[in-house]
Motif scaffolding. Structure first.
Motif: not given
Length: 275
Positions: A174-183
Motif C-alpha cells: 500500500a502507499a500509506r497506512g496508519d498504525r491501526h492497519g488502515n490502508l
C-alpha cells in the motif's frame, strides 16, 4: 492498537513451510516485493500461493518460483514469466487457472465469510465441466485435473459454483497506512491488494509511509490487517517499456496530473515513465 513492525523479516517470521499465501499485485504493479524477499531469505518452501500472476523471471513472486519454493499457484494468468510456464508444462508446479474476475471474487468472498457463489464465467468450458490440467506428468500426461463444478440454472441461465479462497497469510503493498492497519493504495496499485488482504487469516502490509489517515480516505479498513511494515518508496519496475519518437529534451507532465519524464536514446526514441 499499534500494528507497526520494524522489519519485513520480523513481519513474515511466522510463515512456515507449506503455508498458503495470498499475494497482491497485478503484473509488476503493487507487488509487495520487500515482503517477498523476506520470505525468500527465510528459506520457507512448499508454499501454496494465490495471486493474479507470478511476477516475471527475476522479480516479484518469480524470485520464489525460480528457487523452487512454490509448489502450487492459483492464478488467472501465466503472463510474462517463462519459468512459470516451463515448470507448469514440465509437471514441476501445480497450477489452478481461474478466470480473473472469479479469482477476485473468490478472494473477496473469503474475506467476507461467504463460502461460495455462483457465476456464469466458465460455464460450458473445463472450468465447469472439469478436466482442466492442474498438474502434468513428466511425459506430458495430465496427472491432476480439475473436478467438475456444480452447475445450476437461475432465471433460465446456467451458473457454476465457485468456492471462496482463504489463506494462512496475505502479503500486500500500500502507499500509506496508519498504525491501526488502515490502508490507502495508489491508483492502479490497488488492484488485487485489498482482496488478497481480506482473504488472509494473518495479513501483512508493506507501506511506503506510515501516517495519520482520515476516515474518508481509507480504502481498506484495519480490521483486515494484522501487521504494518514501513519500507519507504521501493524500486518500481516497468513491465513493458513503450517508446515513441520525440524531439530531444522534451519533458511533459502526465495527463492525469502525475509527474512524467522522457529518457532518450541515441536515435531520439523516448521511454516515458510516469510516477
Amino acid at each position: 492498537m499499534d500494528k507497526v513492525v520494524t522489519s519485513p523479516a520480523a513481519a513474515v517470521a511466522e510463515i512456515s513451510d507449506g503455508s498458503s499465501l495470498a499475494v497482491g499485485g497485478f503484473g509488476l504493479c503493487g507487488v509487495p516485493m520487500e515482503l517477498i524477499e523476506a520470505v525468500r531469505e527465510s528459506g520457507r518452501t512448499d508454499l501454496r500461493v494465490v495471486s493474479n500472476n507470478c511476477g516475471v523471471d527475476d522479480w516479484g513472486l518469480g524470485v520464489l518460483l525460480a528457487e523452487g519454493r512454490i509448489t502450487r499457484m492459483t492464478s488467472s494468468y501465466v503472463g510474462e514469466n517463462k519459468e512459470f510456464a516451463r515448470q507448469y508444462l514440465a509437471g514441476e508446479l501445480e497450477v489452478e487457472l481461474v478466470p480473473q474476475g472469479t479469482l477476485a471474487e473468490r478472494l473477496r468472498a473469503g474475506g467476507c465469510g461467504i463460502p461460495a457463489f455462483y457465476t456464469p464465467a466458465g460455464v460450458g468450458t473445463q472450468i465447469a465441466d472439469g478436466g482442466l490440467p492442474w498438474r502434468y506428468g513428466p511425459d506430458g500426461s495430465v496427472e491432476v485435473a480439475s473436478p467438475p463444478g456444480e452447475v445450476r440454472e437461475f432465471g433460465g441461465r446456467e451458473y457454476v459454483l465457485a468456492e471462496a479462497i482463504t489463506t494462512d497469510f496475505a502479503l500486500v503493498h500500500a502507499a500509506r497506512g496508519d498504525r491501526h492497519g488502515n490502508l490507502v493504495f495508489h491508483s492502479s496499485a490497488r488492484n488485487f491488494n485489498p482482496l488478497a488482504a481480506m482473504a488472509g487469516r494473518i495479513t501483512i502490509a508493506q507501506v511506503e509511509e506510515v501516517t495519520e489517515l482520515s476516515p474518508d480516505e481509507i480504502q481498506l479498513p484495519g480490521i483486515f490487517v494484522d501487521r504494518i511494515v514501513p519500507v519507504g518508496r521501493p524500486a518500481k519496475r516497468i513491465e513493458k517499456a513503450t517508446t515513441r519518437p520525440r524531439p530531444t529534451g522534451t519533458s511533459t507532465g502526465g495527463s492525469d496530473g502525475s509527474d512524467a519524464f522522457d529518457a532518450f536514446d541515441a536515435s531520439g526514441a523516448s521511454v516515458r515513465e510516469v510516477h
